[in-house]
Design an enzyme around this catalytic site. Structure first.
Site, PDB file in Angstrom:
ATOM      1  N   PRO A  16      22.851  -3.473  52.203  1.00  0.00           N
ATOM      2  CA  PRO A  16      24.258  -3.470  52.228  1.00  0.00           C
ATOM      3  C   PRO A  16      24.957  -4.663  52.792  1.00  0.00           C
ATOM      4  CG  PRO A  16      22.707  -2.483  54.061  1.00  0.00           C
ATOM      5  CD  PRO A  16      22.118  -3.243  52.965  1.00  0.00           C
ATOM      6  N   MET A  17      26.083  -5.097  52.258  1.00  0.00           N
ATOM      7  CA  MET A  17      26.883  -6.078  52.515  1.00  0.00           C
ATOM      8  C   MET A  17      28.243  -5.720  52.723  1.00  0.00           C
ATOM      9  SD  MET A  17      24.895  -9.196  50.418  1.00  0.00           S
ATOM     10  CE  MET A  17      24.681  -8.297  48.959  1.00  0.00           C
ATOM     11  N   CYS A 100      23.251  -5.575  61.901  1.00  0.00           N
ATOM     12  CA  CYS A 100      24.616  -6.315  61.767  1.00  0.00           C
ATOM     13  C   CYS A 100      24.813  -7.085  62.952  1.00  0.00           C
ATOM     14  CB  CYS A 100      26.000  -5.485  61.422  1.00  0.00           C
ATOM     15  SG  CYS A 100      27.239  -6.627  61.116  1.00  0.00           S
ATOM     16  N   LYS A 139      18.182   0.290  59.533  1.00  0.00           N
ATOM     17  CA  LYS A 139      17.964  -0.786  59.404  1.00  0.00           C
ATOM     18  C   LYS A 139      18.125  -1.816  60.631  1.00  0.00           C
ATOM     19  CE  LYS A 139      19.251  -4.748  56.272  1.00  0.00           C
ATOM     20  NZ  LYS A 139      19.670  -5.838  56.899  1.00  0.00           N
ATOM     21  N   ASN A 200      13.263  -7.817  54.617  1.00  0.00           N
ATOM     22  CA  ASN A 200      14.597  -8.432  54.172  1.00  0.00           C
ATOM     23  C   ASN A 200      14.807  -9.838  54.931  1.00  0.00           C
ATOM     24  OD1 ASN A 200      17.976  -7.736  55.419  1.00  0.00           O
ATOM     25  ND2 ASN A 200      17.392  -8.505  53.447  1.00  0.00           N
ATOM     26  N   GLY A 201      15.443 -10.683  54.211  1.00  0.00           N
ATOM     27  CA  GLY A 201      15.710 -11.877  54.948  1.00  0.00           C
ATOM     28  C   GLY A 201      15.094 -13.071  53.826  1.00  0.00           C
ATOM     29  N   ASP A 202      16.068 -13.809  53.266  1.00  0.00           N
ATOM     30  CA  ASP A 202      15.659 -15.125  52.702  1.00  0.00           C
ATOM     31  C   ASP A 202      14.737 -14.985  51.359  1.00  0.00           C
ATOM     32  OD1 ASP A 202      16.898 -16.295  54.859  1.00  0.00           O
ATOM     33  OD2 ASP A 202      15.284 -17.451  55.258  1.00  0.00           O
ATOM     34  N   GLY A 224      20.016  -9.497  49.604  1.00  0.00           N
ATOM     35  CA  GLY A 224      21.295  -9.505  50.101  1.00  0.00           C
ATOM     36  C   GLY A 224      21.974 -10.445  49.281  1.00  0.00           C
ATOM     37  N   ARG A 225      22.222 -11.694  50.028  1.00  0.00           N
ATOM     38  CA  ARG A 225      23.024 -12.575  49.449  1.00  0.00           C
ATOM     39  C   ARG A 225      22.555 -13.346  48.323  1.00  0.00           C
ATOM     40  NH1 ARG A 225      22.360 -16.411  54.901  1.00  0.00           N
ATOM     41  NH2 ARG A 225      20.347 -15.284  54.901  1.00  0.00           N
TER      42      ARG A 225
END
Length: 328
Positions: A16-17, A100, A139, A200-202, A224-225
């Site tokens: 989610p973003m 977040c 999350k 999650n992450g990178d 995500g990104r």
């Protein structure tokens, strides 16, 4: 990977973003290989539910299942009410945001700020789980800061309260998005709980996704990104996990067609005025790294009609396609 009654096609989930994972982007990522996509964060403040912005965030018309909606807040009863409201609107999974790091969210003790108050975490997750008859996921981050990496304790609280899947970003709240994500805490959590864990992450390449799944033992990865301007990353990772082979980079023609389809769905979803403005950030992401991309972004960000925006995109990609053919 299973969340409640929902069997995912693969272990790849769109994170989610805010301002990004609207219905058109979620649909696109699912069509290009994501096993699940989580909505933008919806506030638990019922005063905001009637707003156009919140209505759009909670929209699932025609969405590929399962439909997962993330809610944010710090009051257990308001969160329970928000969960019921979103289930009534079509949510099939409710996701609670305790990850977040944004100041405006943490300043009202929501998002990752909640990780500082374990009893409140327990009250919130219990209230939400008891309020709805659909699966609830959570999350989180690894903790508030490096001295307080309490993700294993939060995970135990969540599992005992009935949470059915847990996503963990490999940074603390204090880290924001700085430095590199660490996966050892996620591996520790996975070893201590029986519910599905999502790392999650990178995670920005197929090789990194495979490494994180292996290193953490996680049931899925959340991206995500890295999906911004590269929604096909899910198909690339899925192919690599299944075959060990890397797909070739998509051609300029393929990128153009995906982008144009994405933009047309944005215009239909938001209307011309807002759609053109929302489209700008996506156009910037898709054109990143392309020849003369910076000059193109400066120019395309100045136009404010659908026709002008599309014309400029076709022209930009036409030049890229011709160059590709010359190079070949």
């Amino acid at each position: 990977m299973r969340i409640g009654p929902y069997q995912l096609n693969n272990p790849l989930i769109l994170a989610p973003m805010a301002g990004v994972t609207d219905l058109p982007f979620r649909q696109l990522c699912k069509q290009l290989g994501a096993g699940m996509a989580v909505s933008e964060m919806v506030s638990s403040n019922s005063l905001l539910w009637g707003s156009k912005k919140t209505e759009r965030r909670a929209s699932h018309e025609g969405e590929i299942e399962p439909k997962s909606v993330q809610i944010a807040g710090a009051d257990p009863q308001m969160m329970a009410e928000a969960a019921r409201h979103n289930v009534d609107k079509g949510a099939q999974i409710i996701d609670i945001n305790m990850g977040c790091p944004a100041k405006k969210v943490c300043n009202v003790m929501a998002g990752s700020a909640l990780l500082q108050d374990e009893p409140l975490v327990e009250r919130i997750v219990k209230a939400v789980v008891d309020a709805v008859d659909v699966p609830v996921s959570l999350k989180i981050r690894t903790g508030w800061d490096s001295e307080h990496r309490n993700a294993p304790l939060i995970a135990r609280i969540a599992e005992e309260a009935g949470i059915q899947a847990l996503a963990i970003h490999g940074r603390t709240r204090a880290d924001q998005y700085n430095g590199e994500a660490e996966y050892d805490t996620i591996a520790e959590v996975k070893s201590r709980v029986g519910i599905p864990v999502i790392a999650n992450g990178d995670i920005s390449t197929p090789q990194k996704a495979e490494y994180v799944l292996r290193h953490t033992g996680a049931d899925a990865v959340m991206i995500g990104r890295a999906a911004q301007g590269r929604p096909w990353i899910f198909g690339e990772i899925d192919h690599y996990l299944q075959t060990g082979e890397l797909l070739p980079e998509p051609s300029a023609e393929t990128i153009r067609d995906i982008l144009i389809g994405h933009l047309k769905n944005l215009y239909a979803f938001y209307g011309e005025h807002t759609g053109v403005r929302v489209a700008r950030k996506h156009i910037s992401w898709y054109s990143k790294g392309q020849s003369h991309g910076a000059a193109f972004r400066q120019a395309v960000n100045r136009v404010d009609s659908v026709e002008q925006q599309l014309d400029m995109i076709y022209e930009f990609f036409e030049r890229l396609i011709n160059r590709e053919e010359l190079a070949a």
